[in-house]
Design a protein around this motif. Structure first.
Motif, PDB file in Angstrom:
ATOM      1  N   MET A   1       0.833  -1.175   0.000  1.00  0.00           N
ATOM      2  CA  MET A   1       0.000   0.000   0.000  1.00  0.00           C
ATOM      3  C   MET A   1       0.879   1.239   0.000  1.00  0.00           C
ATOM      4  O   MET A   1       1.889   1.283   0.686  1.00  0.00           O
ATOM      5  N   ASP A   2       0.466   2.233  -0.772  1.00  0.00           N
ATOM      6  CA  ASP A   2       1.172   3.504  -0.850  1.00  0.00           C
ATOM      7  C   ASP A   2       0.248   4.620  -0.395  1.00  0.00           C
ATOM      8  O   ASP A   2      -0.958   4.578  -0.635  1.00  0.00           O
ATOM      9  N   ILE A   3       0.827   5.626   0.232  1.00  0.00           N
ATOM     10  CA  ILE A   3       0.092   6.843   0.565  1.00  0.00           C
ATOM     11  C   ILE A   3       0.855   7.996  -0.051  1.00  0.00           C
ATOM     12  O   ILE A   3       2.076   8.089   0.095  1.00  0.00           O
ATOM     13  N   PHE A   4       0.113   8.844  -0.746  1.00  0.00           N
ATOM     14  CA  PHE A   4       0.770   9.957  -1.438  1.00  0.00           C
ATOM     15  C   PHE A   4      -0.136  11.182  -1.459  1.00  0.00           C
ATOM     16  O   PHE A   4      -1.352  11.081  -1.275  1.00  0.00           O
ATOM     17  N   LEU A   5       0.487  12.312  -1.695  1.00  0.00           N
ATOM     18  CA  LEU A   5      -0.223  13.579  -1.788  1.00  0.00           C
ATOM     19  C   LEU A   5      -1.021  13.608  -3.087  1.00  0.00           C
ATOM     20  O   LEU A   5      -0.490  13.325  -4.157  1.00  0.00           O
ATOM     21  N   ALA A   6      -2.291  13.930  -2.982  1.00  0.00           N
ATOM     22  CA  ALA A   6      -3.159  13.979  -4.162  1.00  0.00           C
ATOM     23  C   ALA A   6      -2.911  15.260  -4.954  1.00  0.00           C
ATOM     24  O   ALA A   6      -2.501  16.281  -4.402  1.00  0.00           O
ATOM     25  N   SER A   7      -3.201  15.180  -6.229  1.00  0.00           N
ATOM     26  CA  SER A   7      -3.116  16.343  -7.106  1.00  0.00           C
ATOM     27  C   SER A   7      -4.277  16.289  -8.096  1.00  0.00           C
ATOM     28  O   SER A   7      -5.045  15.326  -8.128  1.00  0.00           O
ATOM     29  N   MET A   8      -4.366  17.301  -8.912  1.00  0.00           N
ATOM     30  CA  MET A   8      -5.434  17.393  -9.905  1.00  0.00           C
ATOM     31  C   MET A   8      -5.443  16.168 -10.830  1.00  0.00           C
ATOM     32  O   MET A   8      -6.496  15.781 -11.320  1.00  0.00           O
ATOM     33  N   THR A   9      -4.312  15.525 -11.016  1.00  0.00           N
ATOM     34  CA  THR A   9      -4.258  14.353 -11.897  1.00  0.00           C
ATOM     35  C   THR A   9      -5.065  13.174 -11.340  1.00  0.00           C
ATOM     36  O   THR A   9      -5.409  12.259 -12.072  1.00  0.00           O
ATOM     37  N   HIS A  10      -5.361  13.202 -10.046  1.00  0.00           N
ATOM     38  CA  HIS A  10      -6.114  12.126  -9.406  1.00  0.00           C
ATOM     39  C   HIS A  10      -7.599  12.438  -9.295  1.00  0.00           C
ATOM     40  O   HIS A  10      -8.359  11.662  -8.695  1.00  0.00           O
ATOM     41  N   LEU A  11      -8.025  13.563  -9.852  1.00  0.00           N
ATOM     42  CA  LEU A  11      -9.360  14.089  -9.624  1.00  0.00           C
ATOM     43  C   LEU A  11     -10.480  13.101  -9.940  1.00  0.00           C
ATOM     44  O   LEU A  11     -11.381  12.904  -9.126  1.00  0.00           O
ATOM     45  N   GLU A  12     -10.432  12.465 -11.079  1.00  0.00           N
ATOM     46  CA  GLU A  12     -11.548  11.601 -11.489  1.00  0.00           C
ATOM     47  C   GLU A  12     -11.748  10.431 -10.521  1.00  0.00           C
ATOM     48  O   GLU A  12     -12.851  10.209 -10.015  1.00  0.00           O
ATOM     49  N   SER A  13     -10.696   9.690 -10.247  1.00  0.00           N
ATOM     50  CA  SER A  13     -10.813   8.541  -9.336  1.00  0.00           C
ATOM     51  C   SER A  13     -11.100   8.978  -7.908  1.00  0.00           C
ATOM     52  O   SER A  13     -11.886   8.342  -7.199  1.00  0.00           O
ATOM     53  N   LEU A  14     -10.473  10.059  -7.485  1.00  0.00           N
ATOM     54  CA  LEU A  14     -10.690  10.562  -6.139  1.00  0.00           C
ATOM     55  C   LEU A  14     -12.131  11.021  -5.939  1.00  0.00           C
ATOM     56  O   LEU A  14     -12.706  10.841  -4.862  1.00  0.00           O
ATOM     57  N   SER A  15     -12.734  11.566  -6.974  1.00  0.00           N
ATOM     58  CA  SER A  15     -14.119  12.039  -6.885  1.00  0.00           C
ATOM     59  C   SER A  15     -15.077  10.893  -6.580  1.00  0.00           C
ATOM     60  O   SER A  15     -16.038  11.068  -5.818  1.00  0.00           O
ATOM     61  N   ILE A  16     -14.830   9.739  -7.139  1.00  0.00           N
ATOM     62  CA  ILE A  16     -15.674   8.570  -6.882  1.00  0.00           C
ATOM     63  C   ILE A  16     -15.536   8.142  -5.425  1.00  0.00           C
ATOM     64  O   ILE A  16     -16.534   7.878  -4.739  1.00  0.00           O
ATOM     65  N   LEU A  17     -14.315   8.123  -4.931  1.00  0.00           N
ATOM     66  CA  LEU A  17     -14.070   7.762  -3.531  1.00  0.00           C
ATOM     67  C   LEU A  17     -14.680   8.805  -2.591  1.00  0.00           C
ATOM     68  O   LEU A  17     -15.302   8.451  -1.581  1.00  0.00           O
ATOM     69  N   PHE A  18     -14.545  10.071  -2.930  1.00  0.00           N
ATOM     70  CA  PHE A  18     -15.120  11.155  -2.132  1.00  0.00           C
ATOM     71  C   PHE A  18     -16.644  11.054  -2.103  1.00  0.00           C
ATOM     72  O   PHE A  18     -17.275  11.278  -1.064  1.00  0.00           O
ATOM     73  N   ASP A  19     -17.230  10.685  -3.228  1.00  0.00           N
ATOM     74  CA  ASP A  19     -18.683  10.504  -3.287  1.00  0.00           C
ATOM     75  C   ASP A  19     -19.120   9.383  -2.345  1.00  0.00           C
ATOM     76  O   ASP A  19     -20.112   9.513  -1.632  1.00  0.00           O
TER      77      ASP A  19
END
Length: 146
Positions: A1-19
């Motif tokens: 498992m990796d943990i990293f700082l999010a950026s705009m490049t992660h927006l689409e996948s992150l939006s699903i998780l945020f939802d």
């Protein structure tokens, strides 16, 4: 498992998780609105997001909002959001995300990290207390819904 700082490049996948996180808190699903909200956070540098990834799959995230303490004259980070997919819970991901937050707070010379959780969220409260977070009994907090 990796943990990293999010950026705009992660927006689409992150939006699903945020939802999914918002649905957990009994809000209606709206991936498009979630994406717009996160896009604004990235664009305006309003928050800091960390992502937990398991073999290139986003499985969790945490979001911090900046604040300040006038008394200590230092930064305070508000740990506003923490979410791990149901399929990946009980694997230490939330603990790893919190450790990342704590290190980020130290590195940014913050005086503290503050958070709130629902009274009924027993597993989250156990995690926070295990990490040394103290239930504040010295101050009463008030909110005004607008």
């Amino acid at each position: 498992m990796d943990i990293f700082l999010a950026s705009m490049t992660h927006l689409e996948s992150l939006s699903i998780l945020f939802d999914r996180y918002r649905v957990f808190y009994e809000q209606p699903s709206d991936v498009e609105a979630a994406q717009q909200f996160l896009k604004e956070r990235f664009t305006n540098n309003d928050s800091v997001l960390f992502i937990a990834s398991d073999r290139d799959e986003m499985v969790g995230f945490t979001q911090l909002y900046p604040s300040f303490s006038s008394v200590s004259m230092k930064r305070v980070w508000i740990l506003n959001d923490l979410y791990v997919k149901v399929s990946h819970r009980r694997k230490g991901i939330a603990t790893s995300l919190i450790r990342t937050v704590e290190q980020y707070a130290r590195d940014s010379n913050a005086v503290r990290v503050v958070l709130a959780t629902q009274i009924s969220n027993v597993s989250a409260k156990k995690l926070y207390e295990a990490r040394g977070y103290i239930h504040d009994k010295a101050f009463d907090y008030y909110t005004l819904s607008l």
